[in-house]
Design a protein around this motif. Structure first.
Motif, PDB file in Angstrom:
ATOM      1  N   UNK A 126       0.868  -1.182   0.000  1.00 48.73           N
ATOM      2  CA  UNK A 126       0.000   0.000   0.000  1.00 48.73           C
ATOM      3  C   UNK A 126       0.899   1.225   0.000  1.00 48.73           C
ATOM      4  N   UNK A 127       0.701   2.109  -0.972  1.00 46.80           N
ATOM      5  CA  UNK A 127       1.538   3.282  -1.143  1.00 46.80           C
ATOM      6  C   UNK A 127       0.729   4.547  -0.878  1.00 46.80           C
ATOM      7  N   UNK A 128       1.428   5.593  -0.455  1.00 51.31           N
ATOM      8  CA  UNK A 128       0.752   6.852  -0.131  1.00 51.31           C
ATOM      9  C   UNK A 128       1.621   8.029  -0.547  1.00 51.31           C
ATOM     10  N   UNK A 129       0.969   9.125  -0.899  1.00 51.51           N
ATOM     11  CA  UNK A 129       1.647  10.394  -1.130  1.00 51.51           C
ATOM     12  C   UNK A 129       0.732  11.505  -0.613  1.00 51.51           C
ATOM     13  N   UNK A 261       6.066  -0.249  -9.525  1.00 50.51           N
ATOM     14  CA  UNK A 261       6.588   0.216  -8.242  1.00 50.51           C
ATOM     15  C   UNK A 261       7.650   1.286  -8.444  1.00 50.51           C
ATOM     16  N   UNK A 262       8.491   1.111  -9.459  1.00 50.53           N
ATOM     17  CA  UNK A 262       9.516   2.117  -9.751  1.00 50.53           C
ATOM     18  C   UNK A 262       8.880   3.431 -10.196  1.00 50.53           C
ATOM     19  N   UNK A 263       7.842   3.330 -11.023  1.00 53.01           N
ATOM     20  CA  UNK A 263       7.163   4.539 -11.490  1.00 53.01           C
ATOM     21  C   UNK A 263       6.531   5.293 -10.331  1.00 53.01           C
ATOM     22  N   UNK A 264       5.841   4.570  -9.458  1.00 54.23           N
ATOM     23  CA  UNK A 264       5.193   5.228  -8.325  1.00 54.23           C
ATOM     24  C   UNK A 264       6.233   5.841  -7.379  1.00 54.23           C
ATOM     25  N   UNK A 265       7.359   5.160  -7.203  1.00 51.73           N
ATOM     26  CA  UNK A 265       8.421   5.712  -6.377  1.00 51.73           C
ATOM     27  C   UNK A 265       8.964   7.013  -6.954  1.00 51.73           C
ATOM     28  N   UNK A 266       9.073   7.076  -8.271  1.00 49.52           N
ATOM     29  CA  UNK A 266       9.559   8.291  -8.918  1.00 49.52           C
ATOM     30  C   UNK A 266       8.611   9.459  -8.689  1.00 49.52           C
ATOM     31  N   UNK A 267       7.325   9.166  -8.637  1.00 54.19           N
ATOM     32  CA  UNK A 267       6.331  10.217  -8.409  1.00 54.19           C
ATOM     33  C   UNK A 267       6.405  10.738  -6.983  1.00 54.19           C
ATOM     34  N   UNK A 268       6.802   9.860  -6.039  1.00 50.86           N
ATOM     35  CA  UNK A 268       6.899  10.263  -4.642  1.00 50.86           C
ATOM     36  C   UNK A 268       6.088   9.425  -3.676  1.00 50.86           C
ATOM     37  N   UNK A 269       5.475   8.347  -4.174  1.00 53.48           N
ATOM     38  CA  UNK A 269       4.752   7.443  -3.289  1.00 53.48           C
ATOM     39  C   UNK A 269       5.724   6.695  -2.385  1.00 53.48           C
ATOM     40  N   UNK A 270       5.301   6.413  -1.156  1.00 57.14           N
ATOM     41  CA  UNK A 270       6.100   5.582  -0.258  1.00 57.14           C
ATOM     42  C   UNK A 270       5.196   4.524   0.378  1.00 57.14           C
ATOM     43  N   UNK A 271       5.782   3.419   0.769  1.00 60.93           N
ATOM     44  CA  UNK A 271       5.020   2.285   1.285  1.00 60.93           C
ATOM     45  C   UNK A 271       4.592   2.531   2.727  1.00 60.93           C
TER      46      UNK A 271
END
Length: 280
Positions: A126-129, A261-271
């Protein structure tokens, strides 16, 4: 009738206690909270039942029983009671989704009578920003229009089939899924980049509460993958969401989907957690 006095079907009179539980984890509980806020707690309007586990006179756990079976704040004892109720009714859902431990325990109890599952997604982070995206949003991603529904629906069907493994029209011919996509477009929660009559990127904001919202259905046209559309597209959707919808944006993703997961991390999402899904 419920089979155990520790569990009962909840209604509007339980609203305060229910929301106290849900709002303790607004990101993890965004789906159930969104459904209740949209339809209320009465089963006839909700199209589902909300079960409550009562311990020493206090409501301590919930289980949403509809198209999805979703335990909320449920420890081992509550899961045992919820599984007894679910087993007694028989399977009415197309999936079980929730925290990894709770779903593991629930499925272990239900599998002998409900199994086998079509697929199990063991761990979905589950990711959040809650801050502006770390990359420049795609300026061509925008809310879709009802006049573009004929373009958006096939993209949604393709995404669903690719993600879930079966098409969304396998049960009722697709009428309920079509209605849901139409609702998201009509309410301004469907976003896409459309070029020359083709959906390049698309995503929807499915669940919404005053505290959080959940992105779903992220998809890039297969011929255009690997070109960065998902990163800039997600940044655009996040910007819309934080500006106009809710202060926290969440989603969950398959742990084996490294590109996503890499794309979402680039946007700024974190687990911030993980769920498990049992699909039928």
């Amino acid at each position: 009738m419920l089979r155990t006095s520790a569990v009962r079907v909840l209604g509007e009179r339980d609203r305060e206690s229910v929301y106290a539980l849900l709002d303790a984890d607004p990101v993890g509980n965004v789906f159930v909270s969104s459904r209740l806020r949209a339809s209320g707690l009465h089963s006839s309007r909700l199209g589902a039942e909300l079960w409550g586990y009562v311990e020493r006179g206090a409501l301590t756990a919930l289980c949403y029983s509809g198209a999805n079976l979703v335990p909320v704040n449920a420890g081992p004892v509550a899961i045992r009671h919820f599984s007894e109720q679910a087993r007694g009714q028989g399977r009415r859902c197309s999936s079980i989704v929730g925290p990894v431990e709770a779903v593991s325990d629930l499925w272990a109890r239900l599998a002998p009578s409900w199994g086998p599952a079509r697929a199990i997604r063991e761990r979905q982070p589950v990711l959040e920003i809650s801050e502006p995206p770390h990359v420049e949003p795609d300026p061509l991603v925008r809310r879709t229009r009802m006049s573009e529904f004929g373009l958006v629906l096939p993209a949604c069907v393709a995404m669903f089939t690719e993600e879930v493994g079966v098409p969304p029209d396998s049960g009722d011919g697709g009428s309920m899924y079509r209605a849901r996509v139409e609702e998201l477009v009509r309410t301004g929660r469907s976003f896409a980049r459309i070029e020359d009559g083709r959906v390049v990127f698309k995503a929807e904001i499915g669940a919404v509460t005053p505290h959080a919202c959940q992105i779903q259905g992220v998809w890039v046209h297969p011929e255009l993958r690997g070109r960065g559309y998902s990163v800039s597209g997600m940044a655009a959707v996040v910007r819309y969401a934080l500006t106009e919808i809710a202060p926290r944006v969440t989603l969950y993703v398959n742990d084996f989907n490294a590109p996503a997961r890499a794309a979402y991390g680039s946007v700024g999402f974190h687990e911030v957690g993980a769920v498990r899904s049992v699909l039928f």
